[in-house]
Write a protein that holds these residues in place. Sequence first.
Motif, PDB file in Angstrom:
ATOM      1  N   GLU A  76     -62.052 -31.620  18.195  1.00  0.00           N
ATOM      2  CA  GLU A  76     -61.680 -31.801  16.794  1.00  0.00           C
ATOM      3  C   GLU A  76     -61.604 -30.443  16.087  1.00  0.00           C
ATOM      4  O   GLU A  76     -62.509 -29.614  16.234  1.00  0.00           O
ATOM      5  N   LEU A  77     -60.555 -30.236  15.304  1.00  0.00           N
ATOM      6  CA  LEU A  77     -60.420 -29.012  14.525  1.00  0.00           C
ATOM      7  C   LEU A  77     -61.198 -29.154  13.228  1.00  0.00           C
ATOM      8  O   LEU A  77     -61.004 -30.113  12.471  1.00  0.00           O
ATOM      9  N   ILE A  78     -62.102 -28.200  12.985  1.00  0.00           N
ATOM     10  CA  ILE A  78     -62.931 -28.238  11.784  1.00  0.00           C
ATOM     11  C   ILE A  78     -62.751 -26.953  10.980  1.00  0.00           C
ATOM     12  O   ILE A  78     -62.320 -25.928  11.513  1.00  0.00           O
ATOM     13  N   ALA A  79     -63.092 -27.022   9.700  1.00  0.00           N
ATOM     14  CA  ALA A  79     -62.963 -25.873   8.805  1.00  0.00           C
ATOM     15  C   ALA A  79     -64.272 -25.090   8.803  1.00  0.00           C
ATOM     16  O   ALA A  79     -65.251 -25.502   8.187  1.00  0.00           O
ATOM     17  N   LEU A  80     -64.275 -23.969   9.498  1.00  0.00           N
ATOM     18  CA  LEU A  80     -65.479 -23.143   9.612  1.00  0.00           C
ATOM     19  C   LEU A  80     -65.060 -21.739  10.022  1.00  0.00           C
ATOM     20  O   LEU A  80     -64.193 -21.573  10.888  1.00  0.00           O
ATOM     21  N   HIS A  81     -65.692 -20.738   9.431  1.00  0.00           N
ATOM     22  CA  HIS A  81     -65.312 -19.364   9.729  1.00  0.00           C
ATOM     23  C   HIS A  81     -65.886 -18.868  11.048  1.00  0.00           C
ATOM     24  O   HIS A  81     -65.196 -18.213  11.826  1.00  0.00           O
ATOM     25  N   ASP A  82     -67.153 -19.153  11.299  1.00  0.00           N
ATOM     26  CA  ASP A  82     -67.848 -18.575  12.457  1.00  0.00           C
ATOM     27  C   ASP A  82     -67.743 -19.465  13.687  1.00  0.00           C
ATOM     28  O   ASP A  82     -67.584 -20.683  13.579  1.00  0.00           O
ATOM     29  N   GLU A  83     -67.913 -18.845  14.851  1.00  0.00           N
ATOM     30  CA  GLU A  83     -67.977 -19.610  16.094  1.00  0.00           C
ATOM     31  C   GLU A  83     -69.295 -20.362  16.219  1.00  0.00           C
ATOM     32  O   GLU A  83     -69.404 -21.297  17.008  1.00  0.00           O
ATOM     33  N   LEU A 132     -60.040 -30.644   9.736  1.00  0.00           N
ATOM     34  CA  LEU A 132     -58.730 -30.313   9.173  1.00  0.00           C
ATOM     35  C   LEU A 132     -58.061 -31.563   8.623  1.00  0.00           C
ATOM     36  O   LEU A 132     -57.443 -31.531   7.552  1.00  0.00           O
ATOM     37  N   ARG A 133     -58.189 -32.660   9.341  1.00  0.00           N
ATOM     38  CA  ARG A 133     -57.594 -33.913   8.879  1.00  0.00           C
ATOM     39  C   ARG A 133     -58.162 -34.318   7.519  1.00  0.00           C
ATOM     40  O   ARG A 133     -57.430 -34.767   6.631  1.00  0.00           O
ATOM     41  N   GLU A 134     -59.463 -34.179   7.342  1.00  0.00           N
ATOM     42  CA  GLU A 134     -60.095 -34.559   6.080  1.00  0.00           C
ATOM     43  C   GLU A 134     -59.596 -33.697   4.925  1.00  0.00           C
ATOM     44  O   GLU A 134     -59.389 -34.189   3.810  1.00  0.00           O
ATOM     45  N   VAL A 135     -59.394 -32.410   5.189  1.00  0.00           N
ATOM     46  CA  VAL A 135     -58.890 -31.522   4.146  1.00  0.00           C
ATOM     47  C   VAL A 135     -57.481 -31.938   3.742  1.00  0.00           C
ATOM     48  O   VAL A 135     -57.157 -32.059   2.555  1.00  0.00           O
ATOM     49  N   ILE A 136     -56.639 -32.168   4.738  1.00  0.00           N
ATOM     50  CA  ILE A 136     -55.255 -32.561   4.449  1.00  0.00           C
ATOM     51  C   ILE A 136     -55.216 -33.886   3.715  1.00  0.00           C
ATOM     52  O   ILE A 136     -54.456 -34.064   2.752  1.00  0.00           O
ATOM     53  N   GLU A 137     -56.038 -34.843   4.153  1.00  0.00           N
ATOM     54  CA  GLU A 137     -56.046 -36.150   3.507  1.00  0.00           C
ATOM     55  C   GLU A 137     -56.547 -36.064   2.071  1.00  0.00           C
ATOM     56  O   GLU A 137     -56.095 -36.820   1.203  1.00  0.00           O
ATOM     57  N   ARG A 138     -57.475 -35.163   1.796  1.00  0.00           N
ATOM     58  CA  ARG A 138     -57.987 -35.023   0.433  1.00  0.00           C
ATOM     59  C   ARG A 138     -56.943 -34.406  -0.496  1.00  0.00           C
ATOM     60  O   ARG A 138     -56.790 -34.812  -1.641  1.00  0.00           O
ATOM     61  N   PHE A 139     -56.219 -33.402  -0.003  1.00  0.00           N
ATOM     62  CA  PHE A 139     -55.336 -32.650  -0.889  1.00  0.00           C
ATOM     63  C   PHE A 139     -53.857 -32.953  -0.690  1.00  0.00           C
ATOM     64  O   PHE A 139     -53.054 -32.805  -1.604  1.00  0.00           O
ATOM     65  N   GLY A 140     -53.473 -33.362   0.521  1.00  0.00           N
ATOM     66  CA  GLY A 140     -52.115 -33.807   0.776  1.00  0.00           C
ATOM     67  C   GLY A 140     -51.041 -32.779   0.487  1.00  0.00           C
ATOM     68  O   GLY A 140     -51.282 -31.569   0.441  1.00  0.00           O
ATOM     69  N   SER A 141     -49.834 -33.277   0.273  1.00  0.00           N
ATOM     70  CA  SER A 141     -48.673 -32.398   0.110  1.00  0.00           C
ATOM     71  C   SER A 141     -48.643 -31.709  -1.243  1.00  0.00           C
ATOM     72  O   SER A 141     -47.784 -30.870  -1.492  1.00  0.00           O
ATOM     73  N   LYS A 161     -52.911 -28.602  19.115  1.00  0.00           N
ATOM     74  CA  LYS A 161     -53.595 -29.583  18.267  1.00  0.00           C
ATOM     75  C   LYS A 161     -53.255 -29.361  16.798  1.00  0.00           C
ATOM     76  O   LYS A 161     -53.031 -30.311  16.047  1.00  0.00           O
ATOM     77  N   LEU A 162     -53.222 -28.101  16.388  1.00  0.00           N
ATOM     78  CA  LEU A 162     -52.894 -27.778  15.000  1.00  0.00           C
ATOM     79  C   LEU A 162     -51.501 -28.265  14.648  1.00  0.00           C
ATOM     80  O   LEU A 162     -51.299 -28.932  13.621  1.00  0.00           O
ATOM     81  N   ILE A 163     -50.532 -27.949  15.477  1.00  0.00           N
ATOM     82  CA  ILE A 163     -49.154 -28.343  15.196  1.00  0.00           C
ATOM     83  C   ILE A 163     -49.000 -29.861  15.196  1.00  0.00           C
ATOM     84  O   ILE A 163     -48.284 -30.428  14.360  1.00  0.00           O
ATOM     85  N   ASN A 164     -49.697 -30.533  16.104  1.00  0.00           N
ATOM     86  CA  ASN A 164     -49.622 -31.994  16.140  1.00  0.00           C
ATOM     87  C   ASN A 164     -50.141 -32.616  14.846  1.00  0.00           C
ATOM     88  O   ASN A 164     -49.566 -33.573  14.318  1.00  0.00           O
ATOM     89  N   ILE A 165     -51.242 -32.054  14.320  1.00  0.00           N
ATOM     90  CA  ILE A 165     -51.815 -32.586  13.080  1.00  0.00           C
ATOM     91  C   ILE A 165     -50.889 -32.301  11.903  1.00  0.00           C
ATOM     92  O   ILE A 165     -50.638 -33.174  11.060  1.00  0.00           O
ATOM     93  N   LEU A 166     -50.360 -31.083  11.834  1.00  0.00           N
ATOM     94  CA  LEU A 166     -49.444 -30.745  10.748  1.00  0.00           C
ATOM     95  C   LEU A 166     -48.204 -31.624  10.792  1.00  0.00           C
ATOM     96  O   LEU A 166     -47.692 -32.062   9.743  1.00  0.00           O
ATOM     97  N   SER A 167     -47.726 -31.920  11.990  1.00  0.00           N
ATOM     98  CA  SER A 167     -46.562 -32.803  12.138  1.00  0.00           C
ATOM     99  C   SER A 167     -46.905 -34.232  11.746  1.00  0.00           C
ATOM    100  O   SER A 167     -46.114 -34.917  11.091  1.00  0.00           O
ATOM    101  N   GLU A 168     -48.083 -34.671  12.137  1.00  0.00           N
ATOM    102  CA  GLU A 168     -48.526 -36.029  11.836  1.00  0.00           C
ATOM    103  C   GLU A 168     -48.546 -36.294  10.326  1.00  0.00           C
ATOM    104  O   GLU A 168     -48.200 -37.393   9.875  1.00  0.00           O
TER     105      GLU A 168
END
Length: 294
Positions: A76-83, A132-141, A161-168
């Motif tokens: 899952e892609l998550i929003a976080l700066h550090d490893e 990433l999905r949660e961020v997009i769903e909260r703020f949308g287009s 994975k990133l491109i697939n989510i952005l396309s979705e």
Amino acid sequence: MRLMAIAAMVIYLSGASSNFAIAEISSDYGQIKGINISHRGASGHAPEHTLHAYELGNVMDGDYIEIDLQMTKDGELIALHDETIDRTTDKNGLVKNLTLKEIKKLDAGSWFNEAFPEKKSTEYVGLQIPTLREVIERFGSDSKFFIETKSPEVYPGMEEKLINILSEYNLIGVHQTFGNVIVQSFSGESLRQIHQIDESIPLVQLLSYYAPAIITDSEISKIKEYAVGVGLHYTAVSPGYIKKVTDSGLMVFPYTVNEKEDMNMLLEWGVTGMFTNYPDRLNEVIQSRISKNP
């Protein structure tokens, strides 16, 4: 969104390779222009990379939400700066060794109250790391996203994975406004992979310069093969560097600029925009410049 938002970005595709040309941004204002990028959200005011920080960035007239990406053990892609989760949560460990379920149990807000007691809030206690999905769903287009692939060498398949989510979520593609999503990385290989999959996504090559930056014509030419701009630490840029890069057709996005004096200086020098922990400050600077140059 204020008038200083991006007026236009245009992409031209030619043959098998892509040559990007960026239209004048906020051309009515000349050198007053400047894209306001909320660095990890309004991270000077709230815990970075939380939905709360992203929301503040929008309220404070940030043009873009910046999202750093890491990938969990279960992909899952998550929003976080550090490893690691060490700095901004109540636990320790590598993201790649943790599942999303484990990530969601972490407190990603209380650390901010401890680090910045003058800005503490009970609202920050128990904030979660968003996907990433949660961020997009909260703020949308209605929002624009400046996304960074962090440590992509640690996470095979991150780009796909990133491109697939952005396309979705219909954030990219021929029918979408160019520049609604921009992807950046320090990894040229990661950006080239994205470019190979989808040439329509605007890319920004991050550069690790902390001394006075120098860029050759050859380096510019190579970057232009896949990217529309560069990003580097604001202390490394100079008027000459910015002019050379922008004259070549590339954009320049310095990071991370938090003081109004530096913001004004960089706008005078002609940067395309900048990353800041304080989008409210940058907005004040831009509005002041507009009022002085009606």
